[in-house]
Design a protein around this motif. Sequence first.
Motif, PDB file in Angstrom:
ATOM      1  N   GLY A  61      16.433  13.012 -15.271  1.00 29.14           N
ATOM      2  CA  GLY A  61      16.191  13.874 -16.411  1.00 29.14           C
ATOM      3  C   GLY A  61      15.190  13.338 -17.411  1.00 29.14           C
ATOM      4  N   VAL A  62      14.731  12.100 -17.221  1.00 32.63           N
ATOM      5  CA  VAL A  62      13.750  11.503 -18.130  1.00 32.63           C
ATOM      6  C   VAL A  62      12.487  11.206 -17.339  1.00 32.63           C
ATOM      7  CG1 VAL A  62      13.249   9.644 -19.755  1.00 32.63           C
ATOM      8  CG2 VAL A  62      15.601  10.472 -19.490  1.00 32.63           C
ATOM      9  N   ARG A  63      11.380  11.772 -17.754  1.00 27.35           N
ATOM     10  CA  ARG A  63      10.109  11.565 -17.043  1.00 27.35           C
ATOM     11  C   ARG A  63       9.385  10.370 -17.646  1.00 27.35           C
ATOM     12  NH1 ARG A  63       7.750  16.553 -17.496  1.00 27.35           N
ATOM     13  NH2 ARG A  63       8.497  17.239 -15.459  1.00 27.35           N
ATOM     14  N   PHE A  64       9.228   9.314 -16.858  1.00 29.26           N
ATOM     15  CA  PHE A  64       8.542   8.104 -17.315  1.00 29.26           C
ATOM     16  C   PHE A  64       7.081   8.057 -16.877  1.00 29.26           C
ATOM     17  CE2 PHE A  64      13.014   6.447 -16.879  1.00 29.26           C
ATOM     18  CZ  PHE A  64      13.254   6.331 -18.239  1.00 29.26           C
ATOM     19  N   ALA A  65       6.675   8.947 -15.995  1.00 22.86           N
ATOM     20  CA  ALA A  65       5.292   8.978 -15.521  1.00 22.86           C
ATOM     21  C   ALA A  65       4.919  10.415 -15.229  1.00 22.86           C
ATOM     22  CB  ALA A  65       5.117   8.110 -14.270  1.00 22.86           C
ATOM     23  N   ASN A  66       3.651  10.737 -15.445  1.00 24.63           N
ATOM     24  CA  ASN A  66       3.197  12.096 -15.184  1.00 24.63           C
ATOM     25  C   ASN A  66       1.684  12.092 -15.044  1.00 24.63           C
ATOM     26  OD1 ASN A  66       3.895  15.033 -15.058  1.00 24.63           O
ATOM     27  ND2 ASN A  66       2.424  15.104 -16.743  1.00 24.63           N
ATOM     28  N   ILE A  67       1.179  12.976 -14.201  1.00 24.11           N
ATOM     29  CA  ILE A  67      -0.266  13.131 -14.007  1.00 24.11           C
ATOM     30  C   ILE A  67      -0.571  14.613 -13.928  1.00 24.11           C
ATOM     31  CG2 ILE A  67      -2.246  12.595 -12.526  1.00 24.11           C
ATOM     32  CD1 ILE A  67      -0.489  10.299 -11.366  1.00 24.11           C
ATOM     33  N   ASP A  68      -1.486  15.077 -14.764  1.00 25.50           N
ATOM     34  CA  ASP A  68      -1.986  16.443 -14.638  1.00 25.50           C
ATOM     35  C   ASP A  68      -3.472  16.444 -14.976  1.00 25.50           C
ATOM     36  OD1 ASP A  68      -2.274  16.636 -17.496  1.00 25.50           O
ATOM     37  OD2 ASP A  68      -0.155  17.150 -17.638  1.00 25.50           O
ATOM     38  N   LYS A  69      -4.075  17.607 -15.093  1.00 26.75           N
ATOM     39  CA  LYS A  69      -5.518  17.692 -15.241  1.00 26.75           C
ATOM     40  C   LYS A  69      -6.006  17.321 -16.635  1.00 26.75           C
ATOM     41  CE  LYS A  69      -6.164  21.099 -11.571  1.00 26.75           C
ATOM     42  NZ  LYS A  69      -6.706  22.438 -11.191  1.00 26.75           N
ATOM     43  N   THR A  70      -5.108  17.235 -17.592  1.00 31.78           N
ATOM     44  CA  THR A  70      -5.519  16.927 -18.961  1.00 31.78           C
ATOM     45  C   THR A  70      -5.088  15.550 -19.445  1.00 31.78           C
ATOM     46  OG1 THR A  70      -3.524  17.963 -19.866  1.00 31.78           O
ATOM     47  CG2 THR A  70      -5.474  19.366 -19.574  1.00 31.78           C
ATOM     48  N   SER A  71      -4.066  14.974 -18.814  1.00 32.31           N
ATOM     49  CA  SER A  71      -3.557  13.689 -19.301  1.00 32.31           C
ATOM     50  C   SER A  71      -2.696  13.026 -18.238  1.00 32.31           C
ATOM     51  CB  SER A  71      -2.738  13.882 -20.586  1.00 32.31           C
ATOM     52  OG  SER A  71      -1.599  14.679 -20.322  1.00 32.31           O
ATOM     53  N   ALA A  72      -2.342  11.780 -18.508  1.00 28.92           N
ATOM     54  CA  ALA A  72      -1.461  11.039 -17.601  1.00 28.92           C
ATOM     55  C   ALA A  72      -0.813   9.903 -18.371  1.00 28.92           C
ATOM     56  CB  ALA A  72      -2.244  10.493 -16.406  1.00 28.92           C
ATOM     57  N   ASP A 122       0.864  -1.182   0.000  1.00 29.48           N
ATOM     58  CA  ASP A 122       0.000   0.000   0.000  1.00 29.48           C
ATOM     59  C   ASP A 122       0.901   1.232   0.000  1.00 29.48           C
ATOM     60  OD1 ASP A 122      -2.700  -1.298   0.382  1.00 29.48           O
ATOM     61  OD2 ASP A 122      -1.682  -2.032   2.181  1.00 29.48           O
ATOM     62  N   TYR A 123       0.743   2.071  -1.002  1.00 26.30           N
ATOM     63  CA  TYR A 123       1.647   3.213  -1.104  1.00 26.30           C
ATOM     64  C   TYR A 123       0.964   4.354  -1.856  1.00 26.30           C
ATOM     65  CZ  TYR A 123       2.513   1.038  -5.693  1.00 26.30           C
ATOM     66  OH  TYR A 123       2.375   0.471  -6.937  1.00 26.30           O
ATOM     67  N   ALA A 124       1.577   5.524  -1.801  1.00 26.58           N
ATOM     68  CA  ALA A 124       1.044   6.709  -2.467  1.00 26.58           C
ATOM     69  C   ALA A 124       2.168   7.705  -2.654  1.00 26.58           C
ATOM     70  CB  ALA A 124      -0.091   7.331  -1.647  1.00 26.58           C
ATOM     71  N   GLY A 125       1.904   8.706  -3.520  1.00 23.93           N
ATOM     72  CA  GLY A 125       2.876   9.769  -3.689  1.00 23.93           C
ATOM     73  C   GLY A 125       2.915  10.298  -5.098  1.00 23.93           C
ATOM     74  N   PRO A 126       3.718  11.346  -5.323  1.00 27.23           N
ATOM     75  CA  PRO A 126       3.915  11.892  -6.673  1.00 27.23           C
ATOM     76  C   PRO A 126       4.846  10.987  -7.460  1.00 27.23           C
ATOM     77  CG  PRO A 126       5.290  13.061  -5.129  1.00 27.23           C
ATOM     78  CD  PRO A 126       4.468  12.100  -4.313  1.00 27.23           C
ATOM     79  N   ILE A 127       4.796  11.130  -8.764  1.00 28.79           N
ATOM     80  CA  ILE A 127       5.621  10.235  -9.583  1.00 28.79           C
ATOM     81  C   ILE A 127       6.154  10.940 -10.819  1.00 28.79           C
ATOM     82  CG2 ILE A 127       3.746   9.326 -11.019  1.00 28.79           C
ATOM     83  CD1 ILE A 127       4.989   6.527 -10.556  1.00 28.79           C
ATOM     84  N   SER A 128       5.990  12.272 -10.871  1.00 28.75           N
ATOM     85  CA  SER A 128       6.304  13.009 -12.093  1.00 28.75           C
ATOM     86  C   SER A 128       7.682  13.651 -12.110  1.00 28.75           C
ATOM     87  CB  SER A 128       5.247  14.101 -12.322  1.00 28.75           C
ATOM     88  OG  SER A 128       3.950  13.549 -12.395  1.00 28.75           O
TER      89      SER A 128
END
Length: 740
Positions: free
Chosen positions: A133-144, A118-124
Amino acid sequence: MFKIYRLAGLLTVSLAFAFPALAQAPHSFPFRATNYDVEVILHPDDQNITATVKADFVAEQVSKTVVVELHPDLKIATVHEPNGKPLEFSRDTNYPLLITIGLPEAASPGKKVTLQFDYAGPISSEDDSPTKGVRFANIDKTSAYLLLPARWFPLTNYTSNRYTGTFKLIVPDTFVVVGTGKADSPVAQPALGRGDTAKFAYTFHCDKPGRVGSFVAGSLQLSPVQTEGLSSSVYTPPAQASTANSYATSLSHIVSYFSESFGGLEAEPSWTIAQLPDGTLQGFAAPGLLLISARQWTTRANERMLSQLAAEQWWGERVMPATLPDTWLTNGLSRYAEAMYAEQSDGVAGLHKALEDFAVGALMYEDTAPIAQAQRLATFSNEYRSVVSDKGALVFHMLRTELGDDAFNSLLHDFYKKYEGKTATIAEFEAMAKTKVPPPVKGQPPINLTSFFAQWLNSTGIPEFRLEYITYRTPKGFKVVGKIHQDLDTFRMPVEIRVDTEGNPEFKKLLVSGTTSDFTIETFGRPKPNGIVIDPNNNLLKSSPRLRVHAAIARGEGYAELGKYYEAIQEYQRALDLQPGNSLANFRMGEAMFYQKNYQSAANAFRAALSGDLDPKWTDVWSHIYIGKIWDLLDQRARAVNEYSLAQHTGDDTAGAQSEATRFLQKPYSADAAVNAANTHCFSAYARRPGEFPENQLELPALPAAAQLQQQSSAARQPRSEFCAALPICRPLPLDGNPR
């Protein structure tokens, strides 16, 4: 991406290894994950996730410790066995991806253990990404998007493990989710509390073992396409739904070619192609899933990228590397498959264009590590792509020229047949390759694959050939006596030489060994002046002044992509030291200075681009546009209008240049225009003869290069997010316009 002077290279290596060395730190996994049951809630407002994961592990050895990799920013609340007490766990302080969980008792090999996380947190975060320097995951209000390399759920043996799983993603009702596995119909979810927005749950069943667990979500529209026996599901924003047929049709041709070349894939109900939000990789492949960034999604399918991603279904999914050092087998071969398909669709010209792109990429960071030591490099980093993908692709091509087309094609087909659904090592590939060596040809050097693999896989260094020779008249014609020089003492390889004569050209293969090799070639016709060419078909990976210039520019583009303007300018200056009139290097220099708001030096650089070789051609029109922007920012509207008019006069519409010039003729450019710009300009290199420079010039005093660099060293750097929002050319393409 990149390479050049030895001292600069050493500095680059020391900096590059600061994080990648940790990112690929060797460690063992006593347990192997075999199945996952994942439920994850995406919180766009908070830009984080909440997840519950049940994972089945099988012991590979006697152990009471389970080791997994999980994104460093995800905070674990509890780890426990089903219906059991919480277990103790800890993160490795030196390698924060690693989580170690202690079991109540040791497990013997083959025993199954089920754990719940069980876990949680940001990932972006790019800085905390498994590859910095490379973003493999992202969440915002328009896409993820949640790509597997992010380690957004606990993994073991990332590069070589196959597993099954069920993935349930709970997202806002404005999102459509696409990913690996067979999807159920979305199910509405009850609100979790006051103010909670409507949500849907998307469930994906991955019943076939593989590297599953990659997803993209957003405003996507499904366009199912059936073409030439291949069923494809294409997901795009609604405005781009009309492009679906182009992508599906291209994919059907690609799959047909690779199936014939390598062997058929296991029956797949369909392929999925989806658009990936910008800000991450240009493309990504997972089982049955091809993701292409919005930036690269054009009306006509980018077949170079599409073919590379499709090839990963063979080399990367069905055949997997046994360990990190073995990734050349999959990354290098899927990259070379891109060139193979370019040859199939565009002929020899398409093949050679791809090979030159690979050579530029290989020269970027070639001396960072040997191919067979890929574990020293962070996966998906510029250094990794340079060494493993680009140089690796050229090694496959050189192997092809050594063996011949028939033997090489037989090797790939037999290797895939033997290791499909398994993992493979470089040693196993080498052993099979040696069985394909053709009989010796009289008069030609023998093929020695032992030295070939030792040289190209286990060592660094790229030869740069130099030639000296004298031509003698003989009773039967002419004799050319000379020497081939290059700097690698351990180099040993057959090299083809072409002698252009007044009659037909003469060809001969010579064994080049060590730094100097003597040769004698007899011809019937008189050799033409400067008519002796080493490796005329460009089948060897070799350096040259022109390629070094391109590599330096590409290195600079890589730094500019990260907002590191000062480092980018240094690389562009290295290119200009080798070729002062290079328009592309001057243009990129001006571009970096422009976004540092150093308008004086930027204008000087754009002026130099206009007076250079104008290769690629678009440097002409875009230099005028940038100079016009500078005048607008300095409140000199009349001079800005003149530059936009000169841009229109070129007639070049690369990347929408004409509409850009027209827009700023109608309304002055402002500092906010870059932030609000809707267009992203992707430039390609086009051949162009040096042309006349327009009469009306910017008259600004030039600063010495050293003074420019010193002026930049104290300039504050923009945050990366601000840079990517403001910079129209945020992620420059390679010189051919084809993304890596």
